[in-house]
Structure formats: C-alpha cells, structure tokens
Design an enzyme around this catalytic site. Structure first.
Site, PDB file in Angstrom:
ATOM      1  N   TYR A 196      19.755  58.479  70.803  1.00  0.00           N
ATOM      2  CA  TYR A 196      19.043  57.337  71.380  1.00  0.00           C
ATOM      3  C   TYR A 196      18.933  56.200  70.376  1.00  0.00           C
ATOM      4  O   TYR A 196      19.280  55.041  70.668  1.00  0.00           O
ATOM      5  CB  TYR A 196      17.650  57.774  71.844  1.00  0.00           C
ATOM      6  CG  TYR A 196      16.690  56.626  72.026  1.00  0.00           C
ATOM      7  CD1 TYR A 196      16.799  55.780  73.125  1.00  0.00           C
ATOM      8  CD2 TYR A 196      15.681  56.386  71.093  1.00  0.00           C
ATOM      9  CE1 TYR A 196      15.926  54.712  73.283  1.00  0.00           C
ATOM     10  CE2 TYR A 196      14.807  55.324  71.245  1.00  0.00           C
ATOM     11  CZ  TYR A 196      14.935  54.487  72.339  1.00  0.00           C
ATOM     12  OH  TYR A 196      14.072  53.424  72.492  1.00  0.00           O
ATOM     13  N   GLY A 234      12.197  53.679  86.454  1.00  0.00           N
ATOM     14  CA  GLY A 234      11.259  52.695  86.987  1.00  0.00           C
ATOM     15  C   GLY A 234      10.665  53.131  88.317  1.00  0.00           C
ATOM     16  O   GLY A 234      11.122  54.085  88.947  1.00  0.00           O
ATOM     17  N   PHE A 283       0.472  68.381  68.227  1.00  0.00           N
ATOM     18  CA  PHE A 283       1.489  69.183  67.541  1.00  0.00           C
ATOM     19  C   PHE A 283       1.347  69.046  66.027  1.00  0.00           C
ATOM     20  O   PHE A 283       1.100  67.956  65.511  1.00  0.00           O
ATOM     21  CB  PHE A 283       2.887  68.778  67.990  1.00  0.00           C
ATOM     22  CG  PHE A 283       3.155  69.080  69.445  1.00  0.00           C
ATOM     23  CD1 PHE A 283       3.614  70.334  69.819  1.00  0.00           C
ATOM     24  CD2 PHE A 283       2.914  68.131  70.430  1.00  0.00           C
ATOM     25  CE1 PHE A 283       3.848  70.632  71.158  1.00  0.00           C
ATOM     26  CE2 PHE A 283       3.143  68.413  71.761  1.00  0.00           C
ATOM     27  CZ  PHE A 283       3.610  69.672  72.126  1.00  0.00           C
ATOM     28  N   ARG A 341       6.708  70.186  65.789  1.00  0.00           N
ATOM     29  CA  ARG A 341       8.012  70.064  66.433  1.00  0.00           C
ATOM     30  C   ARG A 341       9.055  69.633  65.411  1.00  0.00           C
ATOM     31  O   ARG A 341       8.915  68.576  64.777  1.00  0.00           O
ATOM     32  CB  ARG A 341       7.948  69.057  67.585  1.00  0.00           C
ATOM     33  CG  ARG A 341       7.088  69.530  68.745  1.00  0.00           C
ATOM     34  CD  ARG A 341       7.092  68.541  69.895  1.00  0.00           C
ATOM     35  NE  ARG A 341       6.400  67.305  69.547  1.00  0.00           N
ATOM     36  CZ  ARG A 341       6.091  66.349  70.433  1.00  0.00           C
ATOM     37  NH1 ARG A 341       6.441  66.496  71.693  1.00  0.00           N
ATOM     38  NH2 ARG A 341       5.468  65.270  70.055  1.00  0.00           N
ATOM     39  N   GLY A 361      11.993  67.989  63.434  1.00  0.00           N
ATOM     40  CA  GLY A 361      12.666  66.714  63.577  1.00  0.00           C
ATOM     41  C   GLY A 361      11.748  65.541  63.870  1.00  0.00           C
ATOM     42  O   GLY A 361      12.200  64.400  63.935  1.00  0.00           O
TER      43      GLY A 361
END
Length: 320
Positions: free
Chosen positions: A143, A37, A203, A274, A276
């Site tokens: 994540y 932040g 990409f 990229r 994945g």
C-alpha cells in the site's frame, strides 16, 4: 463556476472534501465505485458517476470534463489487503492514477491534481519522528509503496509534461463517517465498542503513537492545495505536504480520552503485539503552514468529542 472532480467522493474523507468545495461555491462531480465508499455520504448537490478509476468512462470524463481540479482520493487503503493481494492494490492505486494522468495529458487539460498520499507509512521505520517531507522514504507495505510510486509519477508528469499537482500526506485521519471496520479506524472502532458497552482492545502495550488529525482539517488541506499557489516544480518532495498535528498520541491515550468523553468505564483489554506495526509515527507540517497557510484547528479532545457524538447520534437513528 469552477469545477472539481473528486474521486472516492463517497468515502470517509472524500465526502468531507466534497462538502467543503460545495460550501465554497464549486461545481462538484464525484466518481466512486462503492468498493469502500457509501451512498449515504454523497452530497445532494454533487453530480455522481458510479464508475471506477480504471475504466474508460472515467478516463473520458476526467480528460474532457473541463475540470479545474481533480481531488484524487480513490484508492485501496487497507494495508493488510495490499499484503494479501499486491496486484489488486497496484491496479487501483497506480494504474488508476495513470489512467487519470494519461487522460489529462492526451486531452491537454489544464487541471490541477491533488493526490492524497500518506504521512504515516510513507517514511517507514528508519527515521526518528517527526518526519519531514524530505526524509528518506522506505515503505514496508505494498500500500505505502503504491502511494510513493504515484508521487514519483506525479513528479514526472510535472517536470516532463507540465502537469500541475500537489500531494498531501495525511497522518491518521479520524472523524464522522469513518468506517469502524477500516484498518486505520481505531477511533471509530473504539466509539462503536463504547456505544455497545464492549471492552476496548489494545494491541501490545498500547504505547505505539500516531498523528491523529481531524477530517475537517484534512478536507481543508485538500482545498488549500487545490486553490493556493504551489512551489516551483522539481524533485519528488517539491510539492509534497505533510498534514498532521506534529504530535504523536498513543493508542492507549486515545482509548482513555474516549472513555472520558463518553463517561464510560468499559474495560481496556490488551492483546498480543501485531508484528510489523510501526511503534512511533508523526509528522512535521511546517511546510503546509508556510506554503498553504494550513494548520490544524481542531484539538484532539474536540475532535474526539465531535466524532463520538456523531456515532452516538447514528446509533440512535438520528440522520447525520
């Protein structure tokens, strides 16, 4: 005056959530450790504590502050960082949330928690979009695993300890105050590059899609999840809500729309795909419409124009 505690309230999304609660007359307290932040995002009318969600200070504040709502946005959000250091990722995203929930439980606080989850990577690559809330979930990054884990914990606290919660599963959020250095910040990255007259890097073939939803609409979803009646507690998806437009837009289309918005002819350059990276991702948000009364109000063209104008003003040194 009703009270809300916003974790991660100095962040891109959290600061917009704070603004909305303030505009609706709430007493707003923000917790942020500035790991991502920015102090400049803090609303002047909010009370601020510079602490992390894993701290004893945060636990005490959350449990004894008399908050009607906790909007829990603080998290480690970078997928690449989660792959490089899954322990740090889980420490913030899972243990930080447990620090919050245990404090509320021990202090018998009648506080509703609104957790910001993900509608992009939660479902994995094994479903055909649009993804509904009840679709199988098989995330492929630490994540996303932490986001799903937290939702399981919240369902547990709801069933066993009668905690009030909602989980809002965002698509790809964009808008003013977005960090151009964030992994999911392609709109912000492209705005910055156009303003600096640099080529836009895409990409692969650029046809991979995401559900781009404007930050103001996302803040309103948090507000509604905090204030509207919720479904009966139950299994994992009972109080999960997808928040998106229901439409997948390719990265290449985003680049071309921003070129048009800016009146720019900076070139588009292609880089290798990229590994994945999801090829297609967007959500169905009918449940949020039917239960919360939420629907996106800002079109992609309008949102991109607002976002580019904000970055342009900031580059000119105008206070934004």
């Amino acid at each position: 005056m009703r009270k809300v505690l916003i974790t991660g309230g100095a962040g891109f999304i959290g600061s917009h959530v704070a603004d909305l609660f303030i505009d609706n007359g709430w007493d707003v307290t923000i917790v942020d450790d500035f790991s991502s932040g920015k102090r400049e995002n803090l609303p002047a009318k909010a009370t601020f504590h510079e602490i992390g969600v894993n701290s004893a200070e945060f636990s005490k504040l959350a449990g004894t502050g008399g908050f009607d709502v906790v909007a829990h946005l603080a998290s480690q959000i970078d997928v690449r960082k989660s792959v490089a250091d899954p322990i740090a990722d889980a420490t913030t995203n899972i243990l930080g949330t447990l620090n919050l929930m245990e404090s509320l439980r021990k202090n018998a606080a009648r506080t509703r928690v609104v957790f910001t989850s993900t509608g992009g990577v939660l479902y994995g690559d094994f479903n055909t979009p649009p993804n509904f809330e009840t679709y199988p979930k098989d995330p492929e990054s630490p994540y996303a695993i932490t986001k799903l884990s937290v939702e399981y914990y919240l369902a547990y606290y709801s069933r066993v300890h009668s905690r009030e919660y909602a989980a809002v599963r965002f698509g790809n959020v964009y808008g003013p105050r977005q960090d151009p250095h964030g992994e999911a910040g392609v709109v912000a990255i492209f705005c910055g590059r156009i303003l600096n007259d640099k080529p836009l890097t895409v990409f692969g073939d650029g046809l991979q899609t995401r559900d781009y939803v404007y930050v103001g609409d996302v803040a309103r979803a948090v507000w509604l999840a905090a204030t509207k009646p919720l479904p009966e507690k139950g299994r994992l998806d009972a109080r999960g809500f997808n928040i998106g437009t229901g439409k997948g837009t390719s990265v290449l289309e985003i680049a071309k729309l921003l070129q048009k918005t800016a009146g720019s002819d900076v070139p588009i350059e292609f880089a290798p795909h990229r590994p994945g990276e999801q090829q297609e991702s967007f959500v169905n948000a009918d449940k949020a419409r039917d239960v919360l009364g939420w629907a996106p109000s800002v079109t992609l063209a309008e949102g991109l124009a607002k976002t580019y104008a904000w970055f342009a003003r900031r580059k000119q040194g105008v206070t934004v």
